[in-house]
Motif scaffolding. Sequence first.
Motif, PDB file in Angstrom:
ATOM      1  N   ASN A   1      35.131  -3.397 -13.802  1.00 10.61           N
ATOM      2  CA  ASN A   1      35.260  -4.147 -12.555  1.00 10.61           C
ATOM      3  C   ASN A   1      34.894  -5.603 -12.766  1.00 10.61           C
ATOM      4  O   ASN A   1      33.954  -5.922 -13.496  1.00 10.61           O
ATOM      5  CB  ASN A   1      34.349  -3.565 -11.477  1.00 10.61           C
ATOM      6  CG  ASN A   1      34.799  -2.192 -11.009  1.00 10.61           C
ATOM      7  OD1 ASN A   1      34.235  -1.170 -11.407  1.00 10.61           O
ATOM      8  ND2 ASN A   1      35.820  -2.156 -10.167  1.00 10.61           N
ATOM      9  N   ASP A   2      35.665  -6.506 -12.120  1.00 11.44           N
ATOM     10  CA  ASP A   2      35.283  -7.916 -12.167  1.00 11.44           C
ATOM     11  C   ASP A   2      34.296  -8.205 -11.046  1.00 11.44           C
ATOM     12  O   ASP A   2      33.856  -7.289 -10.329  1.00 11.44           O
ATOM     13  CB  ASP A   2      36.509  -8.818 -12.109  1.00 11.44           C
ATOM     14  CG  ASP A   2      37.247  -8.751 -10.782  1.00 11.44           C
ATOM     15  OD1 ASP A   2      36.738  -8.088  -9.843  1.00 11.44           O
ATOM     16  OD2 ASP A   2      38.331  -9.353 -10.677  1.00 11.44           O
TER      17      ASP A   2
ATOM     18  N   ARG B   1      37.352  -5.750  -8.422  1.00  8.76           N
ATOM     19  CA  ARG B   1      38.690  -5.331  -8.854  1.00  8.76           C
ATOM     20  C   ARG B   1      38.586  -4.600 -10.187  1.00  8.76           C
ATOM     21  O   ARG B   1      37.958  -5.086 -11.135  1.00  8.76           O
ATOM     22  CB  ARG B   1      39.585  -6.572  -8.971  1.00  8.76           C
ATOM     23  CG  ARG B   1      40.996  -6.283  -9.468  1.00  8.76           C
ATOM     24  CD  ARG B   1      41.848  -7.550  -9.473  1.00  8.76           C
ATOM     25  NE  ARG B   1      41.199  -8.659 -10.180  1.00  8.76           N
ATOM     26  CZ  ARG B   1      41.820  -9.790 -10.501  1.00  8.76           C
ATOM     27  NH1 ARG B   1      43.087  -9.964 -10.153  1.00  8.76           N
ATOM     28  NH2 ARG B   1      41.168 -10.726 -11.123  1.00  8.76           N
TER      29      ARG B   1
ATOM     30  N   SER C   1      40.028 -14.145 -11.235  1.00  6.59           N
ATOM     31  CA  SER C   1      38.655 -14.041 -11.725  1.00  6.59           C
ATOM     32  C   SER C   1      38.030 -15.432 -11.762  1.00  6.59           C
ATOM     33  O   SER C   1      38.716 -16.436 -11.968  1.00  6.59           O
ATOM     34  CB  SER C   1      38.612 -13.435 -13.125  1.00  6.59           C
ATOM     35  OG  SER C   1      39.110 -12.120 -13.112  1.00  6.59           O
TER      36      SER C   1
ATOM     37  N   ALA D   1      48.229  -4.471  -8.985  1.00 11.34           N
ATOM     38  CA  ALA D   1      47.182  -3.948  -8.107  1.00 11.34           C
ATOM     39  C   ALA D   1      46.308  -2.916  -8.804  1.00 11.34           C
ATOM     40  O   ALA D   1      45.133  -2.744  -8.454  1.00 11.34           O
ATOM     41  CB  ALA D   1      47.822  -3.335  -6.856  1.00 11.34           C
ATOM     42  N   ASP D   2      46.881  -2.226  -9.811  1.00 11.48           N
ATOM     43  CA  ASP D   2      46.076  -1.228 -10.531  1.00 11.48           C
ATOM     44  C   ASP D   2      45.415  -1.805 -11.780  1.00 11.48           C
ATOM     45  O   ASP D   2      44.955  -1.064 -12.654  1.00 11.48           O
ATOM     46  CB  ASP D   2      46.925  -0.009 -10.885  1.00 11.48           C
ATOM     47  CG  ASP D   2      48.128  -0.351 -11.752  1.00 11.48           C
ATOM     48  OD1 ASP D   2      48.366  -1.555 -11.988  1.00 11.48           O
ATOM     49  OD2 ASP D   2      48.817   0.587 -12.208  1.00 11.48           O
ATOM     50  N   GLY D   3      45.387  -3.143 -11.896  1.00  9.05           N
ATOM     51  CA  GLY D   3      44.629  -3.792 -12.949  1.00  9.05           C
ATOM     52  C   GLY D   3      45.299  -3.855 -14.304  1.00  9.05           C
ATOM     53  O   GLY D   3      44.615  -4.055 -15.320  1.00  9.05           O
TER      54      GLY D   3
END
Length: 493
Positions: free
Chosen positions: A65-66, A70, A153, A171-173
Motif C-alpha cells: 500500500n502507498d 492504494r 504517489s 485501479a487494481d494497482g
Amino acid sequence: MGRFGTDSPVSDCHTWKILIICRSFFAISFIFAENELTANTPTAHKEVIMLKPLCFVLMPFGRKNDEAGRLIDFDAVYQELIIPAVIAAGMEVIRADEEQAGGIIHKPMFERLLLCEYAVADLTTANANVFYELGIRHATRRWSTIPIFAEGSRLPFDVSFIRAVPYKLTADGKPANNKTDAEILSKKLIDAKDPLTDSPLYSFDLISNQPDIAREKTDVFRDRVRYSAAMKGRLAAARKEGMAALELIETELGNIRDAEGGVVIDLFLSYRSIKAWPEMIALASRMSQPLAKTTMIREQLALALNRAGRSEEAEAELIDLIARRGPSSETYGILGRVYKDRWNTASEKGEATLAKDLLEKAINAYLKGFETDWRDAYPGINAVTLMEIKEPPDPERKKLLPVVTYAAERRIAAGKADYWDYATLLELAILNMDEKKANAALASAAAAVREFWEPETTARNLRMIGMAREKRGITEKWIQAIEKELEGLAKQK
C-alpha cells in the motif's frame, strides 16, 4: 626497472589499498552467464557470447500500500513495465529483492548495487530498503541511476527535487500504460549511456570524486574480473595469434560502447600485450564514457600515447588525471616513463642540457610515485636506477635502496609476487653490487617469465646501468653474464 619506467607495457596498481568491489563498474557482477564452447574450437570460429550491461532494479516486491492506501502490485510493475524497458535498452535486468536471503541484504546485493552500469529505483511508497540502496548508489555512482514512481504517489521532501519518471497504474494497482511508459523508461536508460550527473551528492559538489575503477593490478586483471569464460579464452588465444585475431574479435563485438566492460578492458590490455599502441588508442576513443574516464583506462591510454610517439598528449593526460584524482604511484610512474623516454631521445641527439632537465623530471616523477605509496616498489626502483645513472650519481639513492628493497620483499612474502617483483630484486642487487643475491633473484625471475618483453626489458635496464658505470671505469663481467641470460630468456619466449 619494473612495469612503467622501462620498455615494459605492464602497469600495476597497489592491490592492498581499496576493496575489490570498489575497483570496477563493469564485468565483476556478470557471473550468471556462462559459455559452453569447447576449448578446442579454433579461435576464429568461436561464437562471440556478448553479455549485455546489467541494470539493477531497486524496488519493493509483492503487493504494498502507498501512503494513500492504494494497493500496488510491484511484481506486475517489474514484469510488465520495467523488464520490457530494460530489455529494449539492450541491457540485462536483475531485481534487488532477488538478492535477498531471509530478509538479509548480503554481499551480492552490494556488489550489484555498486558495480552495475545502470540502475532503476522505484521510489513509490518510500520503501526504507529502496531508499537505503538509493543512498548507496548516489554516493558511489555519479550517473546512470533512473528513479521512477507511480503517478498519484507523493515523494518524500528529501527526494522531491530528483527528476523521477512517472508511470500510470490501473485501479487494481498494475501498470496502465505499459507500452508508452516502458518506451519512456527505455529511452532514459539509453540516454544514460551518454552520462549526465544524476546523483545530488555530485550535482551539489558534496563529493568531488566517485570511487575509482583503478583496477586490481592490471597485469593480473584478467584473473580477477568475472565475464564470459569463453571470451576470456578467446582473447588469451588471440594474444598469441597476433593482431589479426584481436582485430577479428573487436569487429565481432560490434558497438564497443555497448559491449561488456570486462571484455573491452581485456581487449584493450590484449592490444597492449602485443604493443599495438594505435589500436589501444583507437579502442579507448570508442569506449563508453564511464569506462573511458576511469583511472586505469586513462593511465593505459597515456602509456599507449607515449609509446606511439605522442608524449605531449600522454603528459597532458597524466597531469590532468593527477589534478582530478589525486596522486598515485601508478600515474606518477607512467609520467616518469614519459620523461624518461624524452631523456633517452635528447641524449641520443646530443642535447645535453635538455637531457639533464628531463632526467631530473623523470626522477622526480618516480619519487613522487614512491612517496605516494611506499609499499609500491616499482616507482622506487625506477627512481633509484635513474639516480644511479645520473652523473654524478645522486647520493640520496643510498637512503632509498633499503626502503625499496623492503617494499619488494614484503610483496613477495605476502604471496603476491610476479616477474616484476623478482626483477626488482635483481636490479636492486645489481645496484648494491651483490652478485649472490642477483643470481638468486635471476633464478626466481626466470621461473616467473610470462612474455618475451619482460626479460628483454630487464636486460635493457641492466645495460643502461652498465653503460653508466663503464663511463666511470667500472666493469663487472658477472652483470654482463646476467644480461646475456635475460636476453636468452627473451628469445625462448
